[in-house]
Design a protein around this motif. Structure first.
Motif: not given
Length: 199
Positions: A29-32, A87-89, A96-102, A173-177
């Motif tokens: 959740n910290t990353f999200r 599963v959500q994570s 890839a179409r919805r990268p997580r914001p930093p 973004p790559r690290a967060q994914r």
């Protein structure tokens, strides 16, 4: 200082710092959602522990442990919840179409209120908490119940703060994914283990 309190403190610290579902959820959740969501998750976990403490003091946990079908149902519900979060994570990691914001930027996908609720549900769905509060805490005085919750919050909040300030590398973004994928796999694994133990 009272010897029983030191014993309680030592046991509590061992239980709290051991990685488990609450730690995995706090990191996820910290990353999200950034620092606020991570700390809110920690607060939710602590609130869940206070609920366990109250349930123990009025005898509900003893009833839960004495009723094998009910206890198994709680374990399975907790397992399903962990797997659902995992599963959500994984979906977020591979979408890839919805990268997580930093982390620590605007547009957070997970707000503090939602993170707080997840923290409570995650803790209440953890069967080890029922065993801990029923078998360990009754040996100590009432303040121990609040102490366990306070120590848990301090530890998990420190995790959240450390992760949210870890630097640019973890904000990419790559690290967060990648972290979403790892945390999702861990949550699913923990859920599967709890489900297997409940059988």
């Amino acid at each position: 200082m009272d010897g029983s309190f030191l014993t309680f403190l030592g046991v509590s610290i061992v239980v709290i710092v051991a990685p488990g579902p609450d730690t995995a959820l706090t990191i996820r959740n910290t990353f999200r959602g950034g620092r606020a969501s991570g700390v809110s998750t920690a607060l939710g976990v602590s609130a869940g522990q206070l609920i366990w403490a109250v349930a123990t003091s009025v005898g509900l946990v003893a009833v839960l442990l004495a009723s094998e079908p009910v206890f198994r149902a709680v374990r399975l519900a907790g397992a399903v919840y962990l797997i659902w979060l995992g599963v959500q994570s994984l979906c977020a990691a591979f979408d890839a179409r919805r990268p997580r914001p930093p982390v620590e930027t605007g547009g957070r996908p997970l707000g503090p209120t939602a993170a707080f609720g997840q923290g409570i549900l995650n803790n209440l769905g953890n069967p080890k908490m029922a065993v801990f509060f029923a078998s360990v805490l009754p040996q100590f005085t009432a303040p121990g119940e609040g102490m366990a919750s306070t120590l848990t919050f301090a530890w998990l909040a420190a995790y959240a703060i450390a992760i949210s300030t870890a630097g640019r590398l973890l904000r990419a973004p790559r690290a967060q994914r990648a972290i979403e994928a790892v945390s999702g796999t861990v949550l699913i694994g923990l859920g599967a283990k709890i489900a297997a133990d409940a059988r």
